[in-house]
Design an enzyme around this catalytic site. Structure first.
Site, PDB file in Angstrom:
ATOM      1  N   LYS A   1     -21.609 -19.213 -55.044  1.00 28.12           N
ATOM      2  CA  LYS A   1     -20.879 -20.044 -54.569  1.00 28.12           C
ATOM      3  C   LYS A   1     -20.572 -21.196 -55.235  1.00 28.12           C
ATOM      4  O   LYS A   1     -20.657 -20.890 -56.511  1.00 28.12           O
ATOM      5  CB  LYS A   1     -21.671 -21.058 -53.230  1.00 28.12           C
ATOM      6  CG  LYS A   1     -22.060 -19.807 -52.007  1.00 28.12           C
ATOM      7  CD  LYS A   1     -22.263 -21.009 -50.811  1.00 28.12           C
ATOM      8  CE  LYS A   1     -23.345 -19.967 -49.683  1.00 28.12           C
ATOM      9  NZ  LYS A   1     -23.625 -20.349 -48.729  1.00 28.12           N
TER      10      LYS A   1
ATOM     11  N   ASN B   1     -25.542 -15.204 -53.805  1.00 26.97           N
ATOM     12  CA  ASN B   1     -24.591 -15.678 -53.747  1.00 26.97           C
ATOM     13  C   ASN B   1     -24.217 -17.966 -54.044  1.00 26.97           C
ATOM     14  O   ASN B   1     -24.741 -18.148 -53.191  1.00 26.97           O
ATOM     15  CB  ASN B   1     -23.073 -16.129 -52.229  1.00 26.97           C
ATOM     16  CG  ASN B   1     -22.762 -16.045 -51.987  1.00 26.97           C
ATOM     17  OD1 ASN B   1     -21.603 -16.524 -53.393  1.00 26.97           O
ATOM     18  ND2 ASN B   1     -21.974 -16.695 -50.931  1.00 26.97           N
TER      19      ASN B   1
ATOM     20  N   GLU C   1     -17.102 -18.489 -45.573  1.00 31.92           N
ATOM     21  CA  GLU C   1     -16.546 -20.267 -46.099  1.00 31.92           C
ATOM     22  C   GLU C   1     -15.122 -19.615 -46.284  1.00 31.92           C
ATOM     23  O   GLU C   1     -14.640 -20.449 -46.019  1.00 31.92           O
ATOM     24  CB  GLU C   1     -17.207 -20.833 -46.933  1.00 31.92           C
ATOM     25  CG  GLU C   1     -18.713 -20.715 -46.783  1.00 31.92           C
ATOM     26  CD  GLU C   1     -19.848 -21.407 -47.653  1.00 31.92           C
ATOM     27  OE1 GLU C   1     -20.260 -21.070 -48.925  1.00 31.92           O
ATOM     28  OE2 GLU C   1     -20.959 -21.193 -47.121  1.00 31.92           O
TER      29      GLU C   1
ATOM     30  N   SER D   1     -29.958 -18.664 -44.398  1.00 32.34           N
ATOM     31  CA  SER D   1     -31.095 -19.229 -44.514  1.00 32.34           C
ATOM     32  C   SER D   1     -32.254 -17.913 -44.307  1.00 32.34           C
ATOM     33  O   SER D   1     -33.051 -18.201 -44.355  1.00 32.34           O
ATOM     34  CB  SER D   1     -31.324 -20.023 -43.082  1.00 32.34           C
ATOM     35  OG  SER D   1     -30.457 -20.757 -43.404  1.00 32.34           O
TER      36      SER D   1
ATOM     37  N   GLY E   1     -26.231 -21.751 -44.539  1.00 33.20           N
ATOM     38  CA  GLY E   1     -26.707 -23.025 -44.616  1.00 33.20           C
ATOM     39  C   GLY E   1     -27.752 -24.207 -43.523  1.00 33.20           C
ATOM     40  O   GLY E   1     -27.325 -25.031 -44.083  1.00 33.20           O
TER      41      GLY E   1
ATOM     42  N   HIS F   1     -16.416 -13.672 -47.154  1.00 30.84           N
ATOM     43  CA  HIS F   1     -17.359 -14.468 -46.919  1.00 30.84           C
ATOM     44  C   HIS F   1     -16.971 -15.808 -45.432  1.00 30.84           C
ATOM     45  O   HIS F   1     -16.097 -16.429 -45.742  1.00 30.84           O
ATOM     46  CB  HIS F   1     -18.067 -15.345 -48.125  1.00 30.84           C
ATOM     47  CG  HIS F   1     -18.863 -16.578 -47.794  1.00 30.84           C
ATOM     48  ND1 HIS F   1     -19.171 -17.466 -48.008  1.00 30.84           N
ATOM     49  CD2 HIS F   1     -20.401 -15.910 -48.024  1.00 30.84           C
ATOM     50  CE1 HIS F   1     -20.583 -17.334 -47.619  1.00 30.84           C
ATOM     51  NE2 HIS F   1     -21.622 -16.780 -47.537  1.00 30.84           N
TER      52      HIS F   1
ATOM     53  N   GLU G   1     -23.565 -11.848 -41.797  1.00 33.06           N
ATOM     54  CA  GLU G   1     -23.812 -13.496 -41.646  1.00 33.06           C
ATOM     55  C   GLU G   1     -23.587 -14.360 -40.672  1.00 33.06           C
ATOM     56  O   GLU G   1     -22.399 -14.530 -40.684  1.00 33.06           O
ATOM     57  CB  GLU G   1     -23.598 -13.817 -43.213  1.00 33.06           C
ATOM     58  CG  GLU G   1     -23.916 -13.323 -44.077  1.00 33.06           C
ATOM     59  CD  GLU G   1     -24.093 -14.559 -45.622  1.00 33.06           C
ATOM     60  OE1 GLU G   1     -24.666 -14.433 -46.335  1.00 33.06           O
ATOM     61  OE2 GLU G   1     -22.498 -13.886 -45.669  1.00 33.06           O
TER      62      GLU G   1
HETATM   63  P1  PGA Z   1     -27.576 -19.571 -47.068  1.00 35.21           P
HETATM   64  O1  PGA Z   1     -26.313 -18.885 -47.698  1.00 35.21           O
HETATM   65  O2  PGA Z   1     -28.715 -18.400 -47.875  1.00 35.21           O
HETATM   66  O3  PGA Z   1     -27.556 -20.507 -47.741  1.00 35.21           O
HETATM   67  O4  PGA Z   1     -27.562 -19.582 -45.756  1.00 35.21           O
HETATM   68  C1  PGA Z   1     -26.117 -17.271 -47.170  1.00 35.21           C
HETATM   69  C2  PGA Z   1     -24.720 -17.243 -47.040  1.00 35.21           C
HETATM   70  O5  PGA Z   1     -23.497 -18.447 -47.610  1.00 35.21           O
HETATM   71  O6  PGA Z   1     -24.357 -16.121 -47.898  1.00 35.21           O
END
Ligand code: PGA
Length: 254
Positions: A12, A10, A100, A216, A176, A98, A170
């Site tokens: 982003k 992903n 976010e 992560s 992140g 997601h 998630e």
């Molecule tokens: P990350 O993001 O691997 O940077 O923690 C995962 C995601 O948001 O899908």
């Protein structure tokens, strides 16, 4: 039942079109899609809307997913992108829900449901994201939250529809942050999700559906996750951006 593994990057709001094409060319040079395929591992990326067309052209077998879409085919929805627009550039996968989008843009499981139903009606594949916040985790509410997200997000779907859905668990506190959930937590919740799918769609659907862990995930911890019975791959943010790291993610799966 042996299920395939899916590694989905992903991206982003990262990578210009040029950077995205460069990534794809490196993946091609390394023959990563072929290597993955021979071991039952599917590889995909979700670039920005602007890069989708070019990434699709340079995908060389990579799955190419949008990061979101609108549930209407067209209309007065400034800044949005519709499913027919994605279809036009050859895309038939989309991430939905997601954290976010949920956190910064007020996405609800209800709007996710409208999007998922629209997507499966267009025969798209969906990666539906669920997961609890840190506050919810600390209050011991993880399963309640995930259950609501699954039940609402997938309501009115048929057994045929669910065949096009992948779930990504998630935990928001792990995205992140470098604070990845333990493999035990990932397995516990992914297993729980599978039981919810079984209740709603039956044993066959539950046995087939891919459930990913995200948050992560790095080359040094991916193996632990995919070794779990109910974890069928990963949705990866930061570690999916560089082709070298993407390659390590793949290689460390086996
Ligand atoms: P990350 O993001 O691997 O940077 O923690 C995962 C995601 O948001 O899908």
């Amino acid at each position: 039942m042996t299920r395939k593994i899916l590694l989905m990057g992903n991206w982003k709001m990262n990578h210009t079109i040029e950077e995205a094409i460069d990534f794809c060319e490196k993946i091609k040079e390394e023959g990563l899609v072929r290597q993955g395929k021979s071991r039952g591992i599917l590889l995909g990326v979700a670039p920005s809307y602007l890069s989708l067309q070019q990434v699709k052209r340079h995908a060389h077998g990579l799955i190419v997913a949008a990061q979101d879409c609108h549930y209407e085919d067209h209309g007065a929805y400034t800044s949005n992108v519709s499913i027919p627009m994605l279809e036009e550039v050859g895309v038939n996968w989309s991430i939905i829900g997601h954290s976010e989008k949920r956190t910064y843009e007020g996405e609800t499981s209800f709007t996710c449901n409208r999007k998922i139903r629209a997507l499966v009606a267009h025969d798209f594949h969906v990666v539906y994201c669920v997961g609890e916040t840190l506050k919810e985790y600390e209050a011991g509410l993880t399963k309640d939250v995930v259950e609501e997200q699954i039940r609402t997000g997938l309501m009115h779907l048929t057994k045929e529809d669910i065949a096009n859905v992948v779930i990504a668990y998630e935990p928001v506190w792990s995205i992140g942050t470098g604070k990845n959930a333990s493999a035990e937590i990932a397995e516990d919740i992914c297993h729980f999700i599978r039981t919810l799918i079984e209740e709603q769609f039956g044993k066959v659907a539950a046995g087939k559906i891919l459930i990913l862990y995200g948050g992560s995930v790095k080359p040094n911890n991916i193996h632990e996750y995919i070794s779990q019975e109910d974890v069928d791959g990963a949705l990866v943010g930061g570690a999916s951006l560089k082709s070298e790291s993407f390659k390590e993610l793949l290689v460390n799966c086996y």
